[in-house]
Design a protein around this motif. Structure first.
Motif, PDB file in Angstrom:
ATOM      1  N   ALA A 175       0.833  -1.206   0.000  1.00 42.16           N
ATOM      2  CA  ALA A 175       0.000   0.000   0.000  1.00 42.16           C
ATOM      3  C   ALA A 175       0.866   1.254   0.000  1.00 42.16           C
ATOM      4  CB  ALA A 175      -0.928  -0.011   1.212  1.00 42.16           C
ATOM      5  N   ASN A 176       1.986   1.202   0.706  1.00 41.50           N
ATOM      6  CA  ASN A 176       2.902   2.342   0.717  1.00 41.50           C
ATOM      7  C   ASN A 176       3.494   2.580  -0.672  1.00 41.50           C
ATOM      8  OD1 ASN A 176       6.152   3.060   1.311  1.00 41.50           O
ATOM      9  ND2 ASN A 176       4.666   4.355   2.369  1.00 41.50           N
ATOM     10  N   LEU A 177       3.851   1.494  -1.371  1.00 43.01           N
ATOM     11  CA  LEU A 177       4.392   1.640  -2.726  1.00 43.01           C
ATOM     12  C   LEU A 177       3.338   2.211  -3.673  1.00 43.01           C
ATOM     13  CD1 LEU A 177       6.519  -1.621  -3.217  1.00 43.01           C
ATOM     14  CD2 LEU A 177       7.165   0.568  -2.183  1.00 43.01           C
ATOM     15  N   LEU A 178       2.092   1.790  -3.509  1.00 39.77           N
ATOM     16  CA  LEU A 178       1.025   2.315  -4.358  1.00 39.77           C
ATOM     17  C   LEU A 178       0.808   3.809  -4.089  1.00 39.77           C
ATOM     18  CD1 LEU A 178      -1.146   1.862  -6.463  1.00 39.77           C
ATOM     19  CD2 LEU A 178      -2.667   1.020  -4.652  1.00 39.77           C
ATOM     20  N   ASN A 179       0.874   4.207  -2.824  1.00 39.03           N
ATOM     21  CA  ASN A 179       0.755   5.632  -2.502  1.00 39.03           C
ATOM     22  C   ASN A 179       1.880   6.437  -3.142  1.00 39.03           C
ATOM     23  OD1 ASN A 179      -1.603   5.518  -0.954  1.00 39.03           O
ATOM     24  ND2 ASN A 179      -0.491   5.084   0.944  1.00 39.03           N
ATOM     25  N   LEU A 180       3.084   5.880  -3.151  1.00 37.20           N
ATOM     26  CA  LEU A 180       4.214   6.571  -3.786  1.00 37.20           C
ATOM     27  C   LEU A 180       3.976   6.713  -5.288  1.00 37.20           C
ATOM     28  CD1 LEU A 180       7.209   4.927  -1.886  1.00 37.20           C
ATOM     29  CD2 LEU A 180       6.568   7.348  -1.827  1.00 37.20           C
ATOM     30  N   ALA A 181       3.465   5.666  -5.923  1.00 37.94           N
ATOM     31  CA  ALA A 181       3.188   5.738  -7.361  1.00 37.94           C
ATOM     32  C   ALA A 181       2.119   6.788  -7.651  1.00 37.94           C
ATOM     33  CB  ALA A 181       2.745   4.368  -7.870  1.00 37.94           C
ATOM     34  N   ILE A 198      12.487  15.001 -16.419  1.00 47.60           N
ATOM     35  CA  ILE A 198      11.757  14.702 -15.190  1.00 47.60           C
ATOM     36  C   ILE A 198      10.625  13.721 -15.454  1.00 47.60           C
ATOM     37  CG2 ILE A 198      10.290  15.682 -13.386  1.00 47.60           C
ATOM     38  CD1 ILE A 198      13.242  16.266 -13.024  1.00 47.60           C
ATOM     39  N   ASN A 199       9.905  13.917 -16.552  1.00 46.50           N
ATOM     40  CA  ASN A 199       8.828  12.981 -16.890  1.00 46.50           C
ATOM     41  C   ASN A 199       9.359  11.568 -17.088  1.00 46.50           C
ATOM     42  OD1 ASN A 199       6.375  14.494 -16.855  1.00 46.50           O
ATOM     43  ND2 ASN A 199       7.051  15.575 -18.693  1.00 46.50           N
ATOM     44  N   ALA A 200      10.521  11.471 -17.718  1.00 47.32           N
ATOM     45  CA  ALA A 200      11.121  10.154 -17.939  1.00 47.32           C
ATOM     46  C   ALA A 200      11.524   9.516 -16.614  1.00 47.32           C
ATOM     47  CB  ALA A 200      12.332  10.280 -18.864  1.00 47.32           C
ATOM     48  N   VAL A 201      12.084  10.320 -15.724  1.00 45.80           N
ATOM     49  CA  VAL A 201      12.479   9.809 -14.401  1.00 45.80           C
ATOM     50  C   VAL A 201      11.257   9.300 -13.648  1.00 45.80           C
ATOM     51  CG1 VAL A 201      13.329  10.513 -12.129  1.00 45.80           C
ATOM     52  CG2 VAL A 201      14.566  11.200 -14.187  1.00 45.80           C
ATOM     53  N   ILE A 202      10.178  10.077 -13.673  1.00 45.30           N
ATOM     54  CA  ILE A 202       8.963   9.663 -12.960  1.00 45.30           C
ATOM     55  C   ILE A 202       8.393   8.386 -13.566  1.00 45.30           C
ATOM     56  CG2 ILE A 202       6.576  10.300 -12.446  1.00 45.30           C
ATOM     57  CD1 ILE A 202       7.499  13.186 -12.175  1.00 45.30           C
ATOM     58  N   ASN A 203       8.350   8.314 -14.894  1.00 44.34           N
ATOM     59  CA  ASN A 203       7.808   7.117 -15.547  1.00 44.34           C
ATOM     60  C   ASN A 203       8.608   5.871 -15.183  1.00 44.34           C
ATOM     61  OD1 ASN A 203       5.683   8.415 -16.850  1.00 44.34           O
ATOM     62  ND2 ASN A 203       6.914   8.917 -18.663  1.00 44.34           N
ATOM     63  N   GLU A 204       9.934   5.987 -15.190  1.00 48.09           N
ATOM     64  CA  GLU A 204      10.775   4.833 -14.850  1.00 48.09           C
ATOM     65  C   GLU A 204      10.596   4.441 -13.387  1.00 48.09           C
ATOM     66  OE1 GLU A 204      12.626   2.797 -16.799  1.00 48.09           O
ATOM     67  OE2 GLU A 204      11.568   3.912 -18.372  1.00 48.09           O
ATOM     68  N   THR A 205      10.426   5.439 -12.526  1.00 47.12           N
ATOM     69  CA  THR A 205      10.239   5.142 -11.101  1.00 47.12           C
ATOM     70  C   THR A 205       8.907   4.440 -10.867  1.00 47.12           C
ATOM     71  OG1 THR A 205      11.559   7.095 -10.541  1.00 47.12           O
ATOM     72  CG2 THR A 205      10.222   6.140  -8.791  1.00 47.12           C
ATOM     73  N   ILE A 206       7.861   4.893 -11.554  1.00 48.69           N
ATOM     74  CA  ILE A 206       6.558   4.233 -11.417  1.00 48.69           C
ATOM     75  C   ILE A 206       6.635   2.795 -11.934  1.00 48.69           C
ATOM     76  CG2 ILE A 206       4.159   4.251 -12.221  1.00 48.69           C
ATOM     77  CD1 ILE A 206       4.270   7.305 -12.129  1.00 48.69           C
TER      78      ILE A 206
END
Length: 517
Positions: A175-181, A198-206
């Motif tokens: 649930a914590n990981l889902l909140n982060l996503a 930044i968009n690429a970084v966020i996409n890869e992190t998700i």
């Protein structure tokens, strides 16, 4: 006066900076120090706990020794000689955040469970259940991630075993990981399409979060290493923080969710003495990974969800006149308030709601960490005479807490007497020291009577706080270097960072909660 209502010092000046400034005016003369017996921990916290704390942070939390310096570490020891809390200011103590460690109130474990026989929780911990509960402020989250090393093989195996048998904890971790996503998606949606990097970084992190979540959803699969996945998220948030795409509010939301992850799904799952004592549990299948769904109200806007309750709690302990706009909230995966970082006049008050029991009750009073010498002015200016009388009645009716309160006053007077033993004190400092001694001795004499005469508890701490302010400001103002023994320096630092904060927390804040009807 720098922490009382008459303070002329900047509100960002911490007690650690003050002590370092004092060192420029003070010469420690070891030759003056006569052979003496070792002091108990409450009178010399650093001698008792500084080395064990550094070892614990290095070996259990894998925190680099270079990320903080000993002068920026507070160690607060209570009347039972137990380490009650510590706060470590990272790097220079100003801009790199902090980590607060709560070891439990006297007689309680860090999670609020009563200890057998009412004993103090030991430090260093001997079991995983005794690991301090941790609050990382937003900047501290990033600093910790950048300055900690990977889990050892033994730590990885123990954490993996726990998440393989404890499905409830596994689900909370997910649930914590889902909140982060979801919060990363929120940040991405507020960014311009031109923010390609930044968009690429966020996409890869998700994508990394989705992969980890998918592994957690398969109860037969190995759980992802929380240190690795949280490190990936921290790296992304560090890049986001250096750009302008995220508002401070949304970035703090993300950092507070990540702080909950470190605290709940990494730190307090680590093994001690080779085991984390996993307890098997079961739960139903995890929900689908839906990063585009909105955060719950408690996660997205904790101020609206919990702000009125926090304000009510603070009012109940006597704080009524301050702004709630800058309070930081940390909400766990069950959408319960776990911690709040409250800015006061010259310091922050970090509150850990034991067992996520909010509003707090007499059965579960919160744990409190002061960032500097506690300024009692926020409490005093409420003129809460009803609360003051209730605290006096509490001590009159309860002998054991009264004895602990008396021990704290004896510890305070010991510190001032050690300072008074210095023949080189400036006259202003000497007057403040003797005034504190006289005030404390009068209160001690009253408590030793039968029946005991209970002083105005908060008024007494306020007077002692102002005396200590005068001592430090007087030392800072001197134009001549002063000879101090090592014990006198220890007494000054202990009064400021341990004895006085413990007094205000355990013998004012705690009785206010315990005496509520």
């Amino acid at each position: 006066m720098f922490f009382s209502r008459k303070s002329n010092f900047s509100k960002v000046t911490t007690v650690f900076s003050i002590i370092i400034m004092l060192m420029m005016n003070i010469t420690v003369n070891f030759a003056q120090e006569p052979p003496t017996i070792q002091l108990p921990p409450a009178l010399d916290p650093k001698a008792a706990f500084q080395v064990p704390l550094r070892s614990f942070l290095s070996t259990v939390f894998r925190l680099s020794n270079d990320s903080y310096k000993d002068p920026f570490v507070s160690l607060a020891v209570n009347s039972a000689q137990g380490l009650q809390y510590s706060q470590v200011k990272f790097l220079d103590g100003l801009g790199a955040g902090s980590i607060s460690l709560c070891l439990g109130l006297p007689g309680q474990s860090p999670t609020g469970t009563p200890n057998a026989g009412g004993l103090q929780t030991p430090f260093p911990p001997t079991t995983t259940a005794q690991i301090p509960r941790v609050i990382l402020d937003p900047q501290g989250v990033l600093t910790f991630a950048a300055n900690s090393s990977a889990l050892t093989a033994d730590q990885k195996n123990a954490v993996d075993l726990l998440y393989s048998v404890d499905q409830v904890s596994r689900g909370n971790y997910a649930a914590n990981l889902l909140n982060l996503a979801r919060v990363l998606t929120l940040i991405k949606n507020s960014a311009s399409r031109d923010d390609v990097v930044i968009n690429a970084v966020i996409n890869e992190t998700i994508k990394s979060l989705e992969k980890a979540y998918t592994a957690l959803a398969d109860f037969n699969a190995n759980a992802p290493d929380p240190d690795v996945i949280y490190g990936i998220v921290a790296g992304a948030l560090r890049q986001i923080s250096s750009s302008s795409i995220a508002s401070k509010a949304s970035l703090n939301t993300a950092l507070n969710i990540l702080g909950i992850g470190y605290s709940n799904y990494l730190f307090n799952r680590l093994p001690i003495n080779g085991t984390n004592n996993p307890v098997p549990s079961t739960r139903g299948a995890l929900p689908a990974f839906t990063p585009n769904s909105p955060l719950s109200a408690a996660q997205a806007n904790p101020s609206a969800t919990f702000g009125p309750g926090v304000l009510s709690y603070l009012s109940s302990i006597g704080i009524q006149f301050f702004s709630t706009s800058n309070i930081l909230y940390q909400v766990n995966s069950a959408d319960r308030l776990q911690a709040a970082i409250v800015p006061l006049d010259n310091q922050t008050m970090t509150i850990f709601f034991t067992g996520s029991n909010f509003p707090p009750t007499s059965a579960n009073p919160p744990q409190v960490v002061f960032s500097t010498i506690p300024n009692t002015f926020p409490f005093v200016r409420t003129a809460a005479s009803v609360v003051a009388q209730r605290v006096q009645n509490f001590f009159a009716a309860n002998a054991s807490p009264r004895a602990a309160y008396l021990a704290n006053l004896n510890n305070l007077i010991f510190g001032f007497r050690v300072l008074d033993s210095n023949p080189n004190l400036p006259s202003k400092v000497r007057i403040a020291v003797k005034d504190a001694i006289d005030t404390l001795q009068k209160a001690i004499n009253g408590l030793n009577q039968s029946p005991a005469v209970i002083p105005d508890v908060l008024g007494l701490y306020n007077q002692v706080s102002e005396n200590l302010d005068d001592v430090i400001s007087g030392l800072l103002a001197t134009t001549n270097r002063l000879d101090f023994t090592e014990r006198q320096i220890t007494a000054l630092f202990t009064l400021a960072t341990s004895t006085l904060p413990i007094g205000l927390i355990n013998y004012y804040l705690r009785p206010v909660i315990l005496s509520q009807v």
